[in-house]
Design a protein around this motif. Structure first.
Motif, short mmCIF file in Angstrom:
data_model
loop_
_atom_site.label_atom_id
_atom_site.label_comp_id
_atom_site.label_asym_id
_atom_site.label_seq_id
_atom_site.Cartn_x
_atom_site.Cartn_y
_atom_site.Cartn_z
N SER A 181 0.82 -1.21 0.00
CA SER A 181 0.00 0.00 0.00
C SER A 181 0.86 1.26 0.00
N LYS A 182 2.10 1.15 0.47
CA LYS A 182 3.00 2.29 0.49
C LYS A 182 4.43 1.80 0.67
N ILE A 183 5.37 2.66 0.38
CA ILE A 183 6.77 2.35 0.65
C ILE A 183 6.96 2.33 2.16
N PRO A 184 7.57 1.30 2.72
CA PRO A 184 7.75 1.24 4.18
C PRO A 184 8.37 2.53 4.72
N GLN A 185 7.80 3.02 5.78
CA GLN A 185 8.18 4.33 6.30
C GLN A 185 9.61 4.35 6.83
N GLY A 186 10.35 5.40 6.49
CA GLY A 186 11.65 5.67 7.09
C GLY A 186 12.82 4.90 6.54
N ILE A 187 12.65 4.17 5.41
CA ILE A 187 13.75 3.32 4.94
C ILE A 187 14.74 4.09 4.06
N GLU A 188 14.33 5.27 3.55
CA GLU A 188 15.15 5.96 2.55
C GLU A 188 16.58 6.22 3.04
N LYS A 189 16.70 6.70 4.26
CA LYS A 189 18.04 7.08 4.73
C LYS A 189 18.92 5.89 5.04
N TYR A 190 18.31 4.68 5.13
CA TYR A 190 19.08 3.47 5.44
C TYR A 190 19.41 2.65 4.19
N ASN A 191 18.77 2.98 3.05
CA ASN A 191 18.84 2.08 1.90
C ASN A 191 19.44 2.76 0.67
N LYS A 192 20.32 3.71 0.87
CA LYS A 192 20.90 4.45 -0.25
C LYS A 192 21.71 3.52 -1.15
N GLY A 193 21.55 3.72 -2.46
CA GLY A 193 22.22 2.88 -3.43
C GLY A 193 21.39 1.70 -3.87
N ASN A 194 20.30 1.43 -3.14
CA ASN A 194 19.39 0.34 -3.48
C ASN A 194 18.00 0.93 -3.76
N ILE A 195 17.19 0.18 -4.47
CA ILE A 195 15.80 0.60 -4.67
C ILE A 195 14.83 -0.42 -4.08
N TYR A 196 15.38 -1.40 -3.39
CA TYR A 196 14.59 -2.47 -2.79
C TYR A 196 15.49 -3.13 -1.75
N SER A 200 23.09 -5.54 0.76
CA SER A 200 23.71 -4.42 1.46
C SER A 200 22.73 -3.63 2.32
N SER A 201 21.46 -3.99 2.26
CA SER A 201 20.46 -3.29 3.07
C SER A 201 20.58 -3.72 4.53
N PRO A 202 20.47 -2.78 5.47
CA PRO A 202 20.51 -3.15 6.89
C PRO A 202 19.24 -3.89 7.30
N ALA A 203 19.31 -4.56 8.44
CA ALA A 203 18.18 -5.36 8.92
C ALA A 203 16.91 -4.54 9.05
N TYR A 204 17.06 -3.25 9.40
CA TYR A 204 15.89 -2.39 9.58
C TYR A 204 15.05 -2.33 8.31
N VAL A 205 15.70 -2.26 7.15
CA VAL A 205 14.98 -2.16 5.89
C VAL A 205 14.21 -3.44 5.61
N VAL A 206 14.86 -4.58 5.79
CA VAL A 206 14.20 -5.87 5.58
C VAL A 206 13.01 -6.02 6.51
N GLU A 207 13.20 -5.68 7.78
CA GLU A 207 12.11 -5.79 8.76
C GLU A 207 10.96 -4.85 8.42
N ALA A 208 11.28 -3.66 7.90
CA ALA A 208 10.23 -2.70 7.54
C ALA A 208 9.37 -3.24 6.39
#
Length: 390
Positions: A181-196, A200-208
């Motif tokens: 329904s939306k892009i998981p909130q707050g992941i932008e600053k943790y996922n630079k260089g990736n679009i998904y 290289s994504s931190p655990a926070y992004v996967v969990e979000a």
């Protein structure tokens, strides 16, 4: 970014439209037809046994996430065929009495308000003309009083209520529920260089991403639990992964990693802004079968009648076609994949990067995909679930 306001497939019937590039989804629908038929026949049988006097009433169906083009009416056509050509006797009781009124079908085609419903509605005349032949085979007269199927558009997000209580008998959704329904909130600053999600994504992004899918799918089930009658059926098909391990595994994320490579190439060419790329993430999640099963059981309104998995090649070609060093086949396969992803994501990409770079971006994306397909024939893993409303 709320998908209900900013997301849709490419409309129209042009070369980059969803209508012209949804053959992979069509292949998936074809593979689920036996499960859909089983669910419809069980529904009819139980409906007739519980209330014989209502066997000629209207059967209400919703296809959620229908998009546009030929696939939007594919399932409807198949359900009508099942009812009118093969198993109409189950609605008439003991035998096929053609003087008895046959069941009507009311179909709600649902997608977001930004969806290109117009293209689908333009095809309704040919759809109805085709149904006339089916009805003749079932013994119906050729007249307006015998029209078997009525189609209506239903704009709105399926991650919420769409219809009154107890108004649906059957719900179908194919290749839609992996969109969030939306892009998981707050992941932008943790996922630079990736679009998904990526390695290289931190655990926070996967969990979000996992949390957002859980929230969305639970809301879908809660909403449908109010709208589907007791004993009603749902058949849902979406992309999945074939293991319970890391959701950011190569299997789940490679298609987006290749798109990220193409976007990063455009960045090196000065064709897009770094801050736009760093803020862009795909609202998409690929669950495992056990994740899906767990959410259904936790929500508690439906019980699973059947859960199966199958695979479809990235390019929609037959299993036996191997790209290898065949340049013609390699181009066709990579072009199929690039066009499919373009049809599904271009409006979202345009909202971040502008329209001017799209042709060059997807030309580069096709080249990157071709290099991948020259090594092996990658596949999508899909999950199909048949459920009954408790």
């Amino acid at each position: 970014m709320e998908l209900a306001q900013n997301f849709q497939m490419n409309g129209g019937t042009g070369k980059t439209s969803y209508s012209s590039n949804s053959f992979i989804q069509r292949k998936g629908i074809d593979m689920t037809k036996p499960i859909i038929e089983e669910a419809i026949l069980d529904l009819i049988s139980e409906h007739s046994a519980a209330s014989p006097s209502n066997t000629s009433r209207c059967l209400n169906i919703a296809d959620m996430g229908c998009s546009s083009g030929p696939n939007a009416l594919l399932i409807v056509s198949y359900i009508v065929e099942v009812l009118y050509r093969k198993f109409i006797v189950q609605w008439d009781g003991v035998h096929c009495d053609h003087s008895h009124p046959h069941p009507k079908i009311l179909v709600f085609l649902n997608d977001l308000p930004t969806n290109d419903f117009a293209t689908t509605f333009k095809s309704l005349k040919s759809f109805y003309d085709k149904l006339k032949g089916t009805c003749k085979l079932a013994g119906n007269d050729d007249g307006p009083q015998h029209q078997p199927c009525f189609v209506a558009g239903l704009p709105g997000s399926f991650y919420g209520r769409l219809l009154p209580d107890d108004s649906l008998h059957f719900v179908h959704s194919s290749y839609s529920l992996h969109w969030l329904s939306k892009i998981p909130q707050g992941i932008e600053k943790y996922n630079k260089g990736n679009i998904y999600m990526a390695k290289s994504s931190p655990a926070y992004v996967v969990e979000a991403y996992m949390k957002q899918f859980n929230t969305d799918f639970t809301m879908f089930l809660k909403s449908r639990s109010k709208e589907v009658v007791k004993g009603g059926r749902m058949v849902l098909t979406f992309l999945g992964r074939n293991n319970d391990g890391d959701p950011s595994s190569k299997e789940c994320c490679y298609i987006w990693e290749l798109l990220a490579n193409a976007l990063n190439y455009m960045l090196t060419q000065g064709k897009l802004k770094e801050e736009n790329l760093h803020s862009f993430n795909i609202p998409h999640y690929i669950p495992s079968s056990s994740e899906v099963k767990s959410i259904i059981q936790s929500e508690g309104s439906f019980f699973i009648s059947r859960l199966q998995t199958f695979e479809v090649t990235w390019d929609g070609e037959e299993e036996g076609i191997v790209c290898g060093n065949d340049d013609e086949q390699l181009y066709r396969s990579s072009n199929n994949v690039a066009n499919c992803i373009r049809a599904a994501t271009e409006p979202l990409l345009v909202s971040y990067f502008g329209e001017d770079i799209m042709d060059e971006l997807f030309d580069k994306y096709r080249e990157i995909i071709a290099a991948r397909l020259s090594e092996d024939k990658s596949k999508h893993h899909c999950i199909v679930i048949s459920m009954t409303r408790g």
